[in-house]
Scaffold this motif. Structure first.
Motif, short mmCIF file in Angstrom:
data_model
loop_
_atom_site.label_atom_id
_atom_site.label_comp_id
_atom_site.label_asym_id
_atom_site.label_seq_id
_atom_site.Cartn_x
_atom_site.Cartn_y
_atom_site.Cartn_z
N LYS A 205 10.43 6.03 0.05
CA LYS A 205 9.45 6.75 0.88
C LYS A 205 8.07 6.63 0.25
O LYS A 205 7.93 6.56 -0.97
N ASP A 206 7.06 6.65 1.10
CA ASP A 206 5.67 6.63 0.61
C ASP A 206 5.35 8.03 0.11
O ASP A 206 5.20 8.97 0.89
N LEU A 207 5.22 8.18 -1.19
CA LEU A 207 5.01 9.47 -1.82
C LEU A 207 3.60 10.03 -1.56
O LEU A 207 3.34 11.20 -1.78
N ALA A 208 2.71 9.19 -1.08
CA ALA A 208 1.34 9.61 -0.80
C ALA A 208 1.12 9.88 0.69
O ALA A 208 0.00 10.09 1.12
N ILE B 230 12.70 2.75 -9.63
CA ILE B 230 12.25 3.29 -8.35
C ILE B 230 13.42 3.88 -7.58
O ILE B 230 13.35 5.01 -7.09
N VAL B 231 14.51 3.14 -7.49
CA VAL B 231 15.68 3.59 -6.72
C VAL B 231 16.26 4.89 -7.30
O VAL B 231 16.70 5.76 -6.54
N GLU B 232 16.23 5.04 -8.60
CA GLU B 232 16.75 6.26 -9.22
C GLU B 232 15.92 7.48 -8.79
O GLU B 232 16.46 8.57 -8.61
N GLU B 233 14.63 7.32 -8.64
CA GLU B 233 13.73 8.43 -8.32
C GLU B 233 13.44 8.56 -6.83
O GLU B 233 13.16 9.65 -6.34
N ASP C 288 0.81 -1.22 0.00
CA ASP C 288 0.00 0.00 0.00
C ASP C 288 0.84 1.27 0.00
O ASP C 288 0.34 2.34 0.30
N LYS C 289 2.13 1.18 -0.33
CA LYS C 289 2.98 2.37 -0.42
C LYS C 289 3.11 2.80 -1.88
O LYS C 289 3.32 1.97 -2.76
N LEU C 290 2.99 4.08 -2.10
CA LEU C 290 3.24 4.65 -3.42
C LEU C 290 4.70 5.08 -3.46
O LEU C 290 5.08 6.04 -2.81
N VAL C 291 5.52 4.33 -4.18
CA VAL C 291 6.96 4.63 -4.22
C VAL C 291 7.39 5.21 -5.57
O VAL C 291 8.51 5.71 -5.70
#
Length: 76
Positions: A68-71, A60-63, A27-30
């Protein structure tokens, strides 16, 4: 693909949507991408679904190297 990312994330966090994310408790927006045209978003999603897992992780790792959960601000 969604036209309302905040709503979609909240559906996943509240376990409303059946499927892969509910089954595995994800449920994490990464990572996310925005597109002006829906057809471009659909094409990108279809292409990414064919990617190897390591390619997706690298993206994902590049950004978002800390995953972190972006939401986070939407539901806290």
């Amino acid at each position: 693909m969604t036209n309302n990312l905040e709503r979609r994330v909240l559906e996943h966090k509240n376990k409303v949507t059946k499927g892969f994310t509910k089954r595995y408790g994800l449920d994490k927006l990464v990572y996310f991408e925005s597109y002006k045209y829906v057809n471009d978003a659909i094409l990108r999603e279809k292409r990414m679904k064919k990617w190897k897992r390591e390619w997706k992780i690298k993206l994902i790792v590049e950004e978002n190297p800390e995953w972190k959960d972006l939401a986070h601000d939407w539901y806290n």
